[in-house]
Design an enzyme around this catalytic site. Structure first.
Site, short mmCIF file in Angstrom:
data_model
loop_
_atom_site.label_atom_id
_atom_site.label_comp_id
_atom_site.label_asym_id
_atom_site.label_seq_id
_atom_site.Cartn_x
_atom_site.Cartn_y
_atom_site.Cartn_z
N PHE A 113 -10.00 30.45 -14.05
CA PHE A 113 -10.93 31.33 -13.35
C PHE A 113 -12.19 30.56 -12.97
CE2 PHE A 113 -8.50 34.63 -15.74
CZ PHE A 113 -8.03 35.33 -14.65
N SER A 114 -13.35 31.16 -13.16
CA SER A 114 -14.59 30.53 -12.70
C SER A 114 -15.14 29.50 -13.68
CB SER A 114 -15.64 31.60 -12.42
OG SER A 114 -15.93 32.31 -13.59
N ILE A 115 -14.42 29.21 -14.74
CA ILE A 115 -14.85 28.13 -15.64
C ILE A 115 -14.85 26.80 -14.90
CG2 ILE A 115 -14.19 26.85 -17.73
CD1 ILE A 115 -13.22 29.52 -18.88
#
Length: 146
Positions: free
Chosen positions: A115-117
């Site tokens: 994801f946005s990691i």
């Protein structure tokens, strides 16, 4: 329902079926996050031909690190990781793997959605490169990527 019963058999039982409607919700996410390529169109990012494996210098003290858990009781990292259904956990220190833990069904090479990691990883790497003088944070992106 246990996550290890998801997507078993053919066809899976309706309550064990992971779909676009439930793949991000517990317990279906246990299978969905590791198998997103089976649900959504994705592109694999090829590894560099010039990678170097990380050396390992494990520190058992990391797993014994204590903190107050959500239930307001003291716990350790080693106890909290499986209790929180964490899939994988890796600590890097000075370029070496200092701690490494994998949940049920995960390995060091199991694909997993991030994801946005990705933004945090890129930002951290950019900070390291800037600190080493290898990246100028004031330069335009086009100085590095055409």
């Amino acid at each position: 329902m246990t996550a290890n019963r998801l997507m078993k058999g053919f066809p899976p039982a309706p309550e064990h079926l992971v779909t676009l409607a439930n793949w991000r919700k517990s317990p279906h996410n246990a299978w969905g996050f590791r198998n997103v390529r089976r649900l959504l169109p994705t592109a694999e990012i090829a590894a560099s031909g010039q990678f170097q494996p990380l050396e390992t210098d494990l520190d058992d003290a990391i797993g014994r690190t204590t903190f107050t858990g959500r239930d307001r009781r003291e716990t350790t990292l080693a106890a909290a990781l499986p209790a929180s259904r964490t899939d994988a956990f890796v600590v890097l220190r000075r370029g070496q793997i200092a701690a490494e833990w994998y949940g049920d069904g995960m390995t060091a090479t199991t694909p997993h959605i991030v994801f946005s990691i990705s933004k945090s990883i890129c930002g951290s790497l950019g900070g390291v490169l800037a600190d080493r003088g290898l990246l100028d944070p004031d330069a335009p992106v086009t100085a590095y990527i055409p």
